[in-house]
Structures are given as C-alpha cells and as structure tokens.
Design an enzyme around this catalytic site. Structure first.
Site, PDB file in Angstrom:
ATOM      1  N   ARG A  16       0.883  -1.305   0.102  1.00 23.43           N
ATOM      2  CA  ARG A  16       0.045   0.141   0.035  1.00 23.43           C
ATOM      3  C   ARG A  16       0.854   1.300  -0.017  1.00 23.43           C
ATOM      4  NH1 ARG A  16      -0.787   4.914   1.958  1.00 23.43           N
ATOM      5  NH2 ARG A  16      -0.406   4.015   4.167  1.00 23.43           N
ATOM      6  N   ASP A  17       1.686   1.587   1.082  1.00 27.58           N
ATOM      7  CA  ASP A  17       2.317   2.863   1.143  1.00 27.58           C
ATOM      8  C   ASP A  17       3.530   2.794   0.108  1.00 27.58           C
ATOM      9  OD1 ASP A  17       2.399   5.353   2.107  1.00 27.58           O
ATOM     10  OD2 ASP A  17       3.570   4.723   4.109  1.00 27.58           O
ATOM     11  N   HIS A 207       4.621   4.211  12.634  1.00 33.38           N
ATOM     12  CA  HIS A 207       4.924   4.355  11.323  1.00 33.38           C
ATOM     13  C   HIS A 207       5.862   5.278  10.706  1.00 33.38           C
ATOM     14  CE1 HIS A 207       3.155   4.071   7.141  1.00 33.38           C
ATOM     15  NE2 HIS A 207       3.475   5.195   6.917  1.00 33.38           N
ATOM     16  N   CYS A 240       8.545   9.484  -1.288  1.00 33.97           N
ATOM     17  CA  CYS A 240       7.981  10.539  -0.481  1.00 33.97           C
ATOM     18  C   CYS A 240       7.356  11.770  -1.504  1.00 33.97           C
ATOM     19  CB  CYS A 240       8.814  11.213   0.711  1.00 33.97           C
ATOM     20  SG  CYS A 240       8.175  12.583   1.523  1.00 33.97           S
TER      21      CYS A 240
HETATM   22 ZN    ZN Z   1       3.421   6.687   5.141  1.00 34.56          ZN
END
Ligand code: ZN
Length: 303
Positions: A16-17, A207, A240
């Site tokens: 997911r991330d 996280h 990111c």
């Molecule tokens: Zn994250």
C-alpha cells in the site's frame, strides 16, 4: 536494553504505502507481492487503500487485488481509507480491519483529504460506527504526527488532542505516522510519553519513513519505551511526494535484521523477507534503498 518488548507485531505496508508512491504496477504484480509477503511469517499486511482513483491511480484496482490474493489464515490483512466512501468500499470488499487516516496538520489534511482536520474527525466518528456495525475494527492513523511539509513542526499537544478525539469516538487503536520523515528519537520519546500519559492502555503503532535516515533510530527509541507495533515496507519500497528522491518507509528486512539480533522476536523469516524485497525491486524496476537487501544478514559469509 533489558526493557525491550519480547516480540513485535510488524505490519508490512509495502503493497500500500510503498506501491502508492511508485509508478503504477500491474494488478498481477501486486497480487504476487502480497502472496509472497504472506509467506514470510509477517503477522500483518496493509494490502490496499480505498482512495479515489483520480487522486491515487496506483490503488484504483484495490478490490481486484484483494479478491485475487491467496489469504494466509495466520496473517491479518487491513485496508487504509481516507473517508466514509472508502470505508464502505473496504467493508464491501470484506476487510475486517480498517485504518482511517487524518493529519494532525490542518494544511496537510486539506491538501490530502480536501477538508479540515476537525471535519475529518467528524467523519471518523461516523466511520468508526459503521465499521463496528459491520463487526470490523477501526484504527485511526494520525499522519504528520512529527511534522508537516507545509507547516513544519506540529505541536505534541495538537497530535495528542487529535488522537484523544479519535479515542473518545471509539477508535480501537491508534497509529502515528511520520509521513515525511521528520521524527528524531527525542521527538518520538516526547510524543509517545505524552500519549501514554493521556491514554495509558491504548494500543499504539508507529509508522516511520526513512526520508532523512532516522527511521531505525526512531524505532529503537520507541522500543525502549515498550512500543511493540511498527509499520515497515519491504525493500524500503515507496518514496515521499514532498521530498523528491527520498526513500520510503523503513525497510522491513532492516527492522527485522536489527531487532531479532537484539532478542526481539518478529516471527519473520529474514531470508524470505530479503527474497520478497528482491521481488519488490523487480516489480518496480528500480534499485530500492534497503541496505540489508544489498549486503545480506550480518552472518552471511563469503564463499
Ligand atoms: Zn507512510
């Protein structure tokens, strides 16, 4: 180091991330990665997110991915949602664990979810009720818990107040996300300490993103406070959006490699997780940041 937890509950968030922050990959590749991860011994996998496909096209096939995987009965699978619509889709797909995200920073929440933090918290109260009505559990993830790419530092009191509202509204557990890698060990100690003062018994998961190289140092600081639940992504998959070229989450195999040598069990087969990281690297077609993937375990000998 005598106060470390005996065992960690790791949640693998690469599918997911990680994949959400990579160039889109095929549904089949996502399914294959989740199936590979399901066989590593990891206890939890955040499989998909139910977000608007226009906002995050990488997750447009969430329901198809979930329908195609081979669930391992020993693994808890979860889905991330940003709003009520996402929660409805995740429940309809059959998820029993839902995570809903809200940013402590108002600006980040508006950019990410198109509403204020308070408006999201109102939504979350309804989402928690819906999720509970369907017999599922709801974790509230407070993002930008250690800082915001728009606002800079986010005060600890602000983060704890957002978390407290979610707990009052019935969240089953809490997670703090270091969305853009702004945490340092001192900041981890401060936020975990203030949270424990307000909510001594709440299950707390952390996280961390390794955007600035402090990810495992932050884990160590949290371990020493007895925190035993962490997210990590295989290979350090992901990036990111606010820091071009930056790494994603802390790498699962780096976390496992470090803590197992400190006597903290994870249930994960390190070699299997390294193999999964190699598969993740093939899927995204670029070199991932994980150093344990490159170097292997510390006991791997030459020859
Ligand atoms: Zn994250």
């Amino acid at each position: 180091m005598s106060d470390l937890p005996e065992r960690l509950s790791l949640r693998e968030v690469g599918p997911r991330d990680g994949l959400q922050n990579e160039d889109p990959v095929s549904t089949a590749a996502k399914v294959a990665l989740i199936d590979t991860l399901s066989a590593t011994g990891v206890g939890r996998i955040e499989a998909v997110s139910f977000v608007h496909p226009k906002a995050i096209p990488q997750m447009a096939d969430a329901a198809e991915v979930w329908a195609a995987i081979t669930p391992n009965p020993d693994v808890r699978y979860s889905a991330l949602v940003p709003n009520l619509r996402g929660a409805q889709r995740a429940l309809a797909a059959g998820f029993a664990e839902i995570e809903v995200v809200v940013s402590a920073s108002d600006t980040h929440n508006r950019k990410n979810l198109n509403r204020s933090t308070d408006e999201s918290l109102d939504d979350i109260a309804a989402i928690v009720d819906l999720v509970h009505d369907q017999g599922a559990t709801c974790q509230v993830i407070v993002a930008t818990a250690w800082g915001c790419p728009y606002e800079g530092d986010v005060p600890v009191e602000r983060v704890v107040s957002v978390a407290s509202r979610a707990m009052r509204d019935g969240a089953d557990s809490l997670a703090y996300g270091d969305t853009t890698g702004m945490a340092t060990p001192t900041r981890v100690i401060n936020l975990v300490g203030e949270t424990r003062s307000a909510h001594p018994d709440v299950p707390l998961l952390l996280h961390f993103h390794n955007t600035r190289g402090t990810g495992l140092a932050n884990v160590l600081a949290a371990l020493q406070l007895g925190v035993s639940e962490f997210d990590a992504s295989v290979g350090g998959l992901g990036g990111c959006p606010y820091a071009p070229g930056a790494t994603g989450n802390i790498a699962t195999e780096e976390l496992v490699h470090m803590v197992e040598d400190m006597g903290v069990a994870t249930g994960v087969d390190l070699e299997a997780m390294i193999a999964a990281a190699a598969e993740a690297e093939r899927i995204v077609g670029r070199t991932l940041s994980s150093q344990v993937l490159r170097a292997g375990p510390r006991t791997r000998t030459i020859g």
